[in-house]
Design a protein around this motif. Structure first.
Motif, PDB file in Angstrom:
ATOM      1  N   ASP A 318     -30.936   7.877 -44.416  1.00 46.66           N
ATOM      2  CA  ASP A 318     -29.994   6.973 -45.089  1.00 46.66           C
ATOM      3  C   ASP A 318     -30.211   5.530 -44.647  1.00 46.66           C
ATOM      4  N   PHE A 319     -30.374   5.324 -43.336  1.00 41.67           N
ATOM      5  CA  PHE A 319     -30.612   3.977 -42.815  1.00 41.67           C
ATOM      6  C   PHE A 319     -31.879   3.366 -43.423  1.00 41.67           C
ATOM      7  N   LEU A 320     -32.912   4.176 -43.548  1.00 41.13           N
ATOM      8  CA  LEU A 320     -34.178   3.672 -44.070  1.00 41.13           C
ATOM      9  C   LEU A 320     -34.022   3.188 -45.508  1.00 41.13           C
ATOM     10  N   TYR A 321     -33.322   3.941 -46.330  1.00 41.86           N
ATOM     11  CA  TYR A 321     -33.086   3.508 -47.709  1.00 41.86           C
ATOM     12  C   TYR A 321     -32.305   2.203 -47.735  1.00 41.86           C
ATOM     13  N   GLN A 322     -31.242   2.138 -46.938  1.00 40.85           N
ATOM     14  CA  GLN A 322     -30.402   0.945 -46.936  1.00 40.85           C
ATOM     15  C   GLN A 322     -31.192  -0.299 -46.551  1.00 40.85           C
ATOM     16  N   VAL A 323     -31.931  -0.187 -45.458  1.00 39.99           N
ATOM     17  CA  VAL A 323     -32.675  -1.348 -44.945  1.00 39.99           C
ATOM     18  C   VAL A 323     -33.795  -1.763 -45.894  1.00 39.99           C
ATOM     19  N   LEU A 324     -34.572  -0.806 -46.368  1.00 42.68           N
ATOM     20  CA  LEU A 324     -35.731  -1.142 -47.198  1.00 42.68           C
ATOM     21  C   LEU A 324     -35.332  -1.627 -48.584  1.00 42.68           C
ATOM     22  N   LEU A 325     -34.273  -1.073 -49.157  1.00 38.69           N
ATOM     23  CA  LEU A 325     -33.816  -1.550 -50.463  1.00 38.69           C
ATOM     24  C   LEU A 325     -33.273  -2.976 -50.353  1.00 38.69           C
ATOM     25  N   CYS A 326     -32.550  -3.263 -49.279  1.00 36.96           N
ATOM     26  CA  CYS A 326     -32.078  -4.641 -49.062  1.00 36.96           C
ATOM     27  C   CYS A 326     -33.253  -5.585 -48.813  1.00 36.96           C
ATOM     28  N   PHE A 327     -34.223  -5.119 -48.059  1.00 36.62           N
ATOM     29  CA  PHE A 327     -35.404  -5.927 -47.751  1.00 36.62           C
ATOM     30  C   PHE A 327     -36.125  -6.361 -49.023  1.00 36.62           C
ATOM     31  N   SER A 328     -36.159  -5.486 -50.015  1.00 39.59           N
ATOM     32  CA  SER A 328     -36.874  -5.795 -51.255  1.00 39.59           C
ATOM     33  C   SER A 328     -36.177  -6.881 -52.075  1.00 39.59           C
ATOM     34  N   ARG A 329     -34.937  -7.237 -51.707  1.00 37.01           N
ATOM     35  CA  ARG A 329     -34.187  -8.285 -52.430  1.00 37.01           C
ATOM     36  C   ARG A 329     -34.055  -9.574 -51.631  1.00 37.01           C
ATOM     37  N   ASP A 330     -34.542  -9.608 -50.422  1.00 37.83           N
ATOM     38  CA  ASP A 330     -34.282 -10.734 -49.529  1.00 37.83           C
ATOM     39  C   ASP A 330     -35.270 -11.872 -49.756  1.00 37.83           C
ATOM     40  N   THR A 331     -34.811 -12.933 -50.382  1.00 37.26           N
ATOM     41  CA  THR A 331     -35.697 -14.077 -50.643  1.00 37.26           C
ATOM     42  C   THR A 331     -36.024 -14.828 -49.357  1.00 37.26           C
ATOM     43  N   ALA A 332     -35.207 -14.643 -48.307  1.00 34.80           N
ATOM     44  CA  ALA A 332     -35.511 -15.303 -47.029  1.00 34.80           C
ATOM     45  C   ALA A 332     -36.823 -14.797 -46.450  1.00 34.80           C
ATOM     46  N   VAL A 333     -37.188 -13.565 -46.784  1.00 36.85           N
ATOM     47  CA  VAL A 333     -38.450 -12.998 -46.310  1.00 36.85           C
ATOM     48  C   VAL A 333     -39.631 -13.793 -46.850  1.00 36.85           C
ATOM     49  N   LEU A 334     -39.439 -14.401 -48.003  1.00 42.45           N
ATOM     50  CA  LEU A 334     -40.544 -15.101 -48.659  1.00 42.45           C
ATOM     51  C   LEU A 334     -40.975 -16.350 -47.903  1.00 42.45           C
ATOM     52  N   GLU A 335     -40.158 -16.811 -46.948  1.00 38.99           N
ATOM     53  CA  GLU A 335     -40.540 -17.998 -46.185  1.00 38.99           C
ATOM     54  C   GLU A 335     -41.838 -17.779 -45.427  1.00 38.99           C
ATOM     55  N   HIS A 336     -42.103 -16.525 -45.037  1.00 35.92           N
ATOM     56  CA  HIS A 336     -43.313 -16.286 -44.244  1.00 35.92           C
ATOM     57  C   HIS A 336     -44.574 -16.431 -45.078  1.00 35.92           C
ATOM     58  N   PHE A 337     -44.435 -16.499 -46.400  1.00 32.86           N
ATOM     59  CA  PHE A 337     -45.614 -16.721 -47.230  1.00 32.86           C
ATOM     60  C   PHE A 337     -46.115 -18.167 -47.136  1.00 32.86           C
ATOM     61  N   SER A 338     -45.347 -19.029 -46.456  1.00 26.98           N
ATOM     62  CA  SER A 338     -45.821 -20.393 -46.241  1.00 26.98           C
ATOM     63  C   SER A 338     -46.929 -20.429 -45.196  1.00 26.98           C
ATOM     64  N   TYR A 339     -47.046 -19.363 -44.383  1.00 31.56           N
ATOM     65  CA  TYR A 339     -48.154 -19.285 -43.412  1.00 31.56           C
ATOM     66  C   TYR A 339     -48.903 -17.973 -43.541  1.00 31.56           C
ATOM     67  N   ASN A 340     -48.800 -17.336 -44.712  1.00 30.30           N
ATOM     68  CA  ASN A 340     -49.495 -16.084 -44.983  1.00 30.30           C
ATOM     69  C   ASN A 340     -50.304 -16.264 -46.254  1.00 30.30           C
TER      70      ASN A 340
END
Length: 517
Positions: A318-340
């Motif tokens: 259950d935790f894995l679904y919750q975390v990964l589904l939220c992760f797929s919507r998090d635009t803050a994660v996209l900041e790392h593409f500035s150095y990726n």
């Protein structure tokens, strides 16, 4: 052409990334939170207020010194003014080209899946479906959607074939490479460390240094052992109480006490669980409930194929679904593409843009071990996100970074070639290239292969040294440990059988003996 503003933005982004994990970062965060409650701080004069605070508190000197060290010693030079921004993210053109080609292949696979199954990349959920998902949010593991038609976009072995095909068009393979270099699968030249350099880089792993987590202390009197452990734990408690992230990072190089690991890791990563973090998580949860993405099915599929079948992690489904589904919507994660060098796929619906990381087979195993440390979904999510944007993304993107998967593969092969040349040659001769066996371990940072307690000890060192290089060292150490048996095998299948079960291995003795014995 990179104008002055763009170049400054890139430099700032690099300094901020370097700042994360440093003591100064945690101090600035703490002071910033305190400033939020001061009535004299006004939004319209925020810039000047910050300057005044830095000057009055003496922090200005720390910031200036830190920036000087970063710019002069650590950060790459800005480059030629005419160089486009992507050169800063990845300086090697053939690496950028390979990453772009790999992304096109992934996107083509996604689009083909959409066409075959008649499903969109993103859609708004109907109201009844939203209510149903809301009601079963904490019991998603009991739901059994039909995933038979969905397949992982790619597996680690597919990615390995891409890495094997990498070639530097500006390098003549007949010159500058030794005969030994051609034994391996990675045929490009990157700067990786030899064992003498490793010993200098990892002095805390020396045989003379105490390591938390090693059970074999037969040569040490029990009283001395218990005293050493007590001292280590007391130091750890002090580090946590002081909220010093730099000290926490240094401390974790020799392992973290089981009961304090969660606090230490959060401190190193600057991952908090403040009201704003909880609110951000709830916003992501709402985004999951309102919109359905194609990658949701890929996440479900991956969890079912990996963590749900794992003796250690199936209880955290259950935790894995919750975390990964939220992760797929998090635009803050996209900041790392500035150095990726990578670029995330995009989908659009009703004016909203969705950009997410495409999960491969085994992606959920990046999250699973963290479930042993954090039982609050919001805190678990915060820590995983920081782990991903600092480390894990490098394991499935093509780059020349020292912590990137290409360098790790090359590091592994070079270590094995120099340390055990006869074994490497024997395996290569029978068609059992070591990298074909070890790649699946490295691309998942050994998650799902080591027992959880040993994996967490390994990840202690990843955080402590702020590098994934230790993952490649451990992969080579595993081969060294099983060298006698491997010299007897006659095929790839028999070599894989010898290395099929790593759950009984002890990480720290393997690393120490390989590097320092």
């Amino acid at each position: 052409m990179m104008d002055e503003g763009t170049e400054l933005s890139v430099t700032i982004a690099q300094i901020v990334q370097r700042l994360k994990g440093a003591h100064l970062h945690s101090q600035l965060e703490k002071q910033a939170r305190e400033c939020l409650h001061r009535p004299e701080i006004k939004l319209e004069s925020l810039k000047e207020d910050v300057r005044n605070f830095l000057r009055v508190s003496g922090t200005q000197d720390w910031v200036y010194s830190f920036m000087c060290v970063c710019v002069v010693c650590s950060l790459p030079p800005p480059g030629h003014p005419a160089a486009p921004p992507e050169h800063t993210k990845e300086p090697l053109a053939y690496m950028r080209k390979a990453q772009a080609s790999w992304e096109k292949r992934i996107l083509k696979s996604l689009n083909s899946m959409c066409t075959e199954l008649g499903v969109p990349l993103a859609r708004k959920r109907p109201i009844p479906e939203q209510k149903e998902l809301t009601n079963k949010w904490n019991e998603m593991g009991t739901d059994e959607p039909d995933l038979s038609k969905f397949r992982p976009v790619y597996a680690p072995k597919d990615f390995l074939e891409v890495l094997i095909s990498l070639k530097n068009p500006n390098h003549d393979c007949r010159e500058g490479l030794t005969a030994r270099s051609h034994w391996g699968l990675i045929q490009i030249s990157l700067n990786v460390r030899a064992i003498p350099q490793m010993r200098e880089a990892y002095p805390e792993l020396s045989l003379t240094c105490c390591q938390l987590g090693i059970d074999d202390h037969a040569h040490i009197p029990p009283g001395i052992e218990s005293f050493s452990v007590c001292v280590c734990v007391c130091v750890c408690v002090l580090v946590v109480s002081e909220q010093d992230s730099a000290a926490a990072q240094q401390y974790s190089r020799q392992g973290c006490p089981t009961g304090l690991r969660a606090q230490l890791w959060a401190l190193i990563l600057n991952a908090t669980n403040e009201p704003e973090d909880i609110m951000h998580y709830e916003q992501l949860k709402a985004a999951v409930i309102h919109h359905d993405l194609l990658v949701d099915n890929l996440i479900y599929k991956d969890v079912k194929l990996t963590a749900s079948n794992d003796d250690y992690y199936f209880v955290f489904e259950d935790f894995l679904y919750q975390v990964l589904l939220c992760f797929s919507r998090d635009t803050a994660v996209l900041e790392h593409f500035s150095y990726n060098s990578a670029t995330p796929p995009k989908s659009y619906i009703q004016g909203k843009t969705f950009m997410s990381v495409v999960p491969f087979h085994g992606f959920s195993m990046y999250v699973a071990p963290l479930c042993f440390l954090y039982n609050e979904p919001s805190k678990l999510y915060s820590v995983f996100r920081e782990m991903y944007v600092r480390y894990f993304f490098r394991l499935h993107s093509i780059s020349s970074s020292p912590s990137g998967i290409v360098s790790l593969c090359l590091q592994f092969e070079r270590l094995l070639q120099s340390h055990l040349p006869q074994l490497f040659y024997h395996l290569q001769k029978i068609g059992a290239q070591p990298l074909r066996i070890a790649f699946k371990w490295m691309v998942r940072a050994f998650s799902g292969y080591l027992s959880t307690d040993q994996l967490l000890l390994l990840w202690d060192r990843v955080l402590g040294y702020d590098s994934l290089e230790i993952v490649a060292v451990l992969a080579a150490a595993v081969f060294a440990f099983r060298a006698e048996n491997l010299m007897e095998v006659t095929s790839l299948a028999s070599a894989e059988a010898v290395l099929a079960d790593l759950s009984t291995l002890k990480v720290m003795p393997l690393l120490q003996i390989f590097l320092f014995a």
